[in-house]
Design a protein around this motif. Structure first.
Motif, PDB file in Angstrom:
ATOM      1  N   ASN A  85       0.837  -1.196   0.000  1.00 17.69           N
ATOM      2  CA  ASN A  85       0.000   0.000   0.000  1.00 17.69           C
ATOM      3  C   ASN A  85       0.873   1.247   0.000  1.00 17.69           C
ATOM      4  N   VAL A  86       1.598   1.452  -1.114  1.00 17.24           N
ATOM      5  CA  VAL A  86       2.482   2.602  -1.255  1.00 17.24           C
ATOM      6  C   VAL A  86       2.076   3.354  -2.506  1.00 17.24           C
ATOM      7  N   ALA A  87       2.023   4.684  -2.403  1.00 20.25           N
ATOM      8  CA  ALA A  87       1.684   5.520  -3.558  1.00 20.25           C
ATOM      9  C   ALA A  87       2.798   6.534  -3.773  1.00 20.25           C
ATOM     10  N   TYR A  88       3.120   6.767  -5.032  1.00 25.56           N
ATOM     11  CA  TYR A  88       4.165   7.714  -5.404  1.00 25.56           C
ATOM     12  C   TYR A  88       3.562   8.766  -6.315  1.00 25.56           C
ATOM     13  N   GLY A  89       3.974  10.009  -6.131  1.00 29.93           N
ATOM     14  CA  GLY A  89       3.458  11.077  -6.972  1.00 29.93           C
ATOM     15  C   GLY A  89       4.477  12.173  -7.175  1.00 29.93           C
ATOM     16  N   MET A  90       4.240  12.977  -8.191  1.00 35.50           N
ATOM     17  CA  MET A  90       5.097  14.127  -8.504  1.00 35.50           C
ATOM     18  C   MET A  90       4.197  15.345  -8.656  1.00 35.50           C
ATOM     19  N   THR A  91       4.592  16.447  -8.039  1.00 39.50           N
ATOM     20  CA  THR A  91       3.832  17.693  -8.102  1.00 39.50           C
ATOM     21  C   THR A  91       4.737  18.797  -8.622  1.00 39.50           C
ATOM     22  N   THR A  92       4.247  19.526  -9.609  1.00 43.41           N
ATOM     23  CA  THR A  92       4.945  20.704 -10.104  1.00 43.41           C
ATOM     24  C   THR A  92       4.027  21.894  -9.873  1.00 43.41           C
ATOM     25  N   SER A  93       4.524  22.878  -9.138  1.00 41.13           N
ATOM     26  CA  SER A  93       3.747  24.081  -8.840  1.00 41.13           C
ATOM     27  C   SER A  93       4.284  25.219  -9.698  1.00 41.13           C
ATOM     28  N   LYS A  94       3.364  25.888 -10.383  1.00 45.73           N
ATOM     29  CA  LYS A  94       3.789  27.018 -11.209  1.00 45.73           C
ATOM     30  C   LYS A  94       2.728  28.105 -11.203  1.00 45.73           C
ATOM     31  N   VAL A  95       3.098  29.243 -11.748  1.00 46.40           N
ATOM     32  CA  VAL A  95       2.193  30.389 -11.818  1.00 46.40           C
ATOM     33  C   VAL A  95       1.543  30.398 -13.191  1.00 46.40           C
ATOM     34  N   GLY A  96       0.215  30.414 -13.223  1.00 51.89           N
ATOM     35  CA  GLY A  96      -0.516  30.432 -14.483  1.00 51.89           C
ATOM     36  C   GLY A  96      -0.501  31.802 -15.124  1.00 51.89           C
TER      37      GLY A  96
END
Length: 140
Positions: A85-96
């Protein structure tokens, strides 16, 4: 035309869901920080889910026009789980283009996670590790 892009997308989703008959629900979260040393009652803990979360900020060079604030990867593992029960994710935060913050999230594989962590982890930032306990409180 005063609605931003995300608002327009949500409006389309609501309209299509209504036509097709899918119920719409709003995500509703309340987060509480417990005082240091505070204990949750056993009645809550027996139905709670506990997760270990690791968040690693990356050093990725984006073109200036992308206006990226940061990119991070995240690993979430259920405590007591034997690794299934492991989840991996990637988040990129930027200005629209309208100045609003946009978060782009995608699921990544375990292999991607460890490759990115090993090769692109930002040495100027700490790795954030936390234990999160999720439970229902008064039906919410």
């Amino acid at each position: 035309n005063s609605t931003h892009f995300e608002g327009k997308i949500q409006r389309v989703i609501r309209s299509v869901s209504h036509i097709v008959g899918f119920p719409l629900t709003k995500k509703q979260f309340k987060k509480f920080t417990l005082a240091k040393g505070a204990k949750l009652p056993d009645a809550i803990l027996e139905h709670a889910e506990v997760f270990d979360i690791e968040k690693v900020y990356l050093t990725i060079d984006y073109p200036a026009k992308e206006k990226v604030k940061y990119t991070c990867i995240r690993r979430r593992k259920a405590v007591g789980s034997l690794g299934t029960n492991v989840a991996y994710g990637m988040t990129t935060s930027k200005v629209g283009t309208d100045g609003q913050d946009i978060e782009l999230k995608r699921i990544i594989t375990e292999r991607e996670y460890f490759t990115l962590k090993r090769s692109l982890a930002d040495a100027t930032r700490f790795i954030v590790r936390q234990r999160r306990t999720c439970f229902l409180h008064e039906g919410i």
